[in-house]
Every structure is written in C-alpha cells, then in structure tokens.
Design a protein around this motif. Structure first.
Motif: not given
Ligand code: ADE
Length: 243
Positions: A168-189
């Motif tokens: 975040s801020f390095a390119e004048g933008l907030l950082e993109f969303p990031q994810y780690t395992r598990p790929a599916s959790y409580r209905g969120m993919e």
C-alpha cells in the motif's frame, strides 16, 4: 542507519526495538539503535526536565537546558544527524516521508512529554513530525512508529525485497486484496484468477483490484495516483457508485 531517541522514558523502546523486523535489523547491523535518557543531562536533585508555563496555563513544558545540552553532546561525535522533534504541530508523517528519512545515515529523535516543548527547542530541529491530528501523551510512540516505517525500507531489513515495493502507498494506491489457504472458507471464495497460475491475468486483476479498492476506501488518493486514462475512468465510476 543509526537511530537515537532522546526521552524521559528510554525503557519504553526496549521491547519494540528487540522484536520482529526491528530486532532482526539490529542483529544484522542494518539498524544501530540507542535510547538516550534526557535526565542524564539534568543537574538538579530531582532530575527535572519540565517547568511551569510563563504567562500561565495548565501543565508543564519540557524546558530548554537538558535538551540543548543533550543534543550538543549527542551530535558532537559521529555522522551529522538529521534531528527530528515529535509534536502535533509538525509535518504529517506519510510513506513519502518514511522513504525520504530512510536515506539519512543518522536520525536523532526528540520525544516530548507533558504539554510539549519550550518553543526555543525547535531551533535545534531539522524537522518536526506529527503522526496525525490527535494528541499523544508523549513522542515515544511516534518515534517508534516512524522508526518502524523507516527501517523496514532499508535494504535487507525485510526478508523479501519485493514486499516493500508492491505494498500500500508505494504506487500511490492501496495494496490489492490478497488471500491464502483455504481457497474456500465459510462460503467465501478466493477469486478464480488467483488460482489459475496465469501470471499476466493475475497482474491485470491485481492492478484493477488495487484501483477499485483505493477508489472505494480512499477516494482522496485517486486524484494524485499515476493512472492511465482508462484506469482513471474506471476509478471515477467506482467513486461515483460509492458516493
Ligand atoms: N506528541 C503528542 N502528540 C503527537 C502527535 N500527534 N504526533 C507526534 N508527536 C506527538
């Protein structure tokens, strides 16, 4: 880099400066940190560093003599330092300032307590920094925040050299969303594209997602962000939708 603090509570720094990235930077010799006790430059029985305010007013002010003598002594040896005072009336701290400060060989940070400093101490300052529009009980926490933000930018301080570039801020933008395992959790993919292994498509998605997130959460940053015309048009549609 050498970072020194001058404060009446030098012990506040111990844990923070010994932990995680800062602790490792010290062990690796990237950071040479020293917390000075301002009371070492007092001459009275009570080792006082503060006094009543001329003209009246509640509370006490940090007085000139110990601070001037300490700065004289500290700066009499070693590389010429950049001297920073922490005060709510200073320049607002941000990532650009962190980057600029990371270029100095030696920082000396003066931390106030009580109602602030006698105005004359600011003649010693190369820069005054505020952490934000609120009042802290002292400058020590501000010095820790600034040291943390600066030291992590020094070469070798972070394990992965890329992590300070894409955040975040390095390119004048907030950082993109990031994810780690598990790929599916409580209905969120996790977005499908991130599992695809297609690096071009992933980079494109991340750029888009960073613009979307910034336009939604920090619309004020979009005006100065370096965006292509088409990206700016996209950001404006997000901003318009969130209004
Ligand atoms: N000292 C007290 N409040 C402060 C602030 N907001 N920033 C920096 N130093 C401070």
């Amino acid at each position: 880099m050498i970072v020194e603090t001058l404060s009446v509570f030098p012990e506040m720094f111990e844990q923070v400066m010994a932990t995680s990235i800062l602790g490792r930077a010290r062990k690796k010799g990237i950071l040479d940190f020293r917390a000075h006790d301002l009371r070492d430059w007092t001459h009275d029985r009570h080792r006082s560093t503060d006094d009543e305010i001329y003209g009246g007013g509640a509370g006490l002010l940090m007085c000139c003599p110990p601070i001037f003598e300490a700065i004289d002594d500290i700066t009499s040896t070693g590389p010429a330092p950049h001297v920073i005072f922490f005060t709510p009336t200073g320049q607002p701290f941000d990532q650009d300032m962190a980057l600029e400060l990371s270029g100095y060989e030696r920082l000396v940070m003066v931390c106030g307590r009580y109602e602030g400093f006698d105005e004359r101490v600011y003649t010693l300052a190369d820069r005054c920094i505020s952490l934000g529009d609120y009042v802290l009980t002292g400058g020590e926490l501000a010095a820790m925040v600034v040291t943390d933000a600066v030291v992590r930018l020094l070469p070798g301080a972070l394990g992965d050299e890329n992590s300070a570039v894409e955040e975040s801020f390095a390119e004048g933008l907030l950082e993109f969303p990031q994810y780690t395992r598990p790929a599916s959790y409580r209905g969120m993919e996790v977005p499908e594209v991130l599992l695809s292994g297609n690096h071009g498509a992933i980079a494109q998605w991340r750029r888009r997602a960073a613009i979307e997130k910034t336009a939604r959460l920090r619309p004020d940053m979009i005006d100065t962000a370096p965006l292509a015309d088409e990206e700016r048009a996209y950001a404006d549609t997000i901003r318009a939708d969130s209004d």
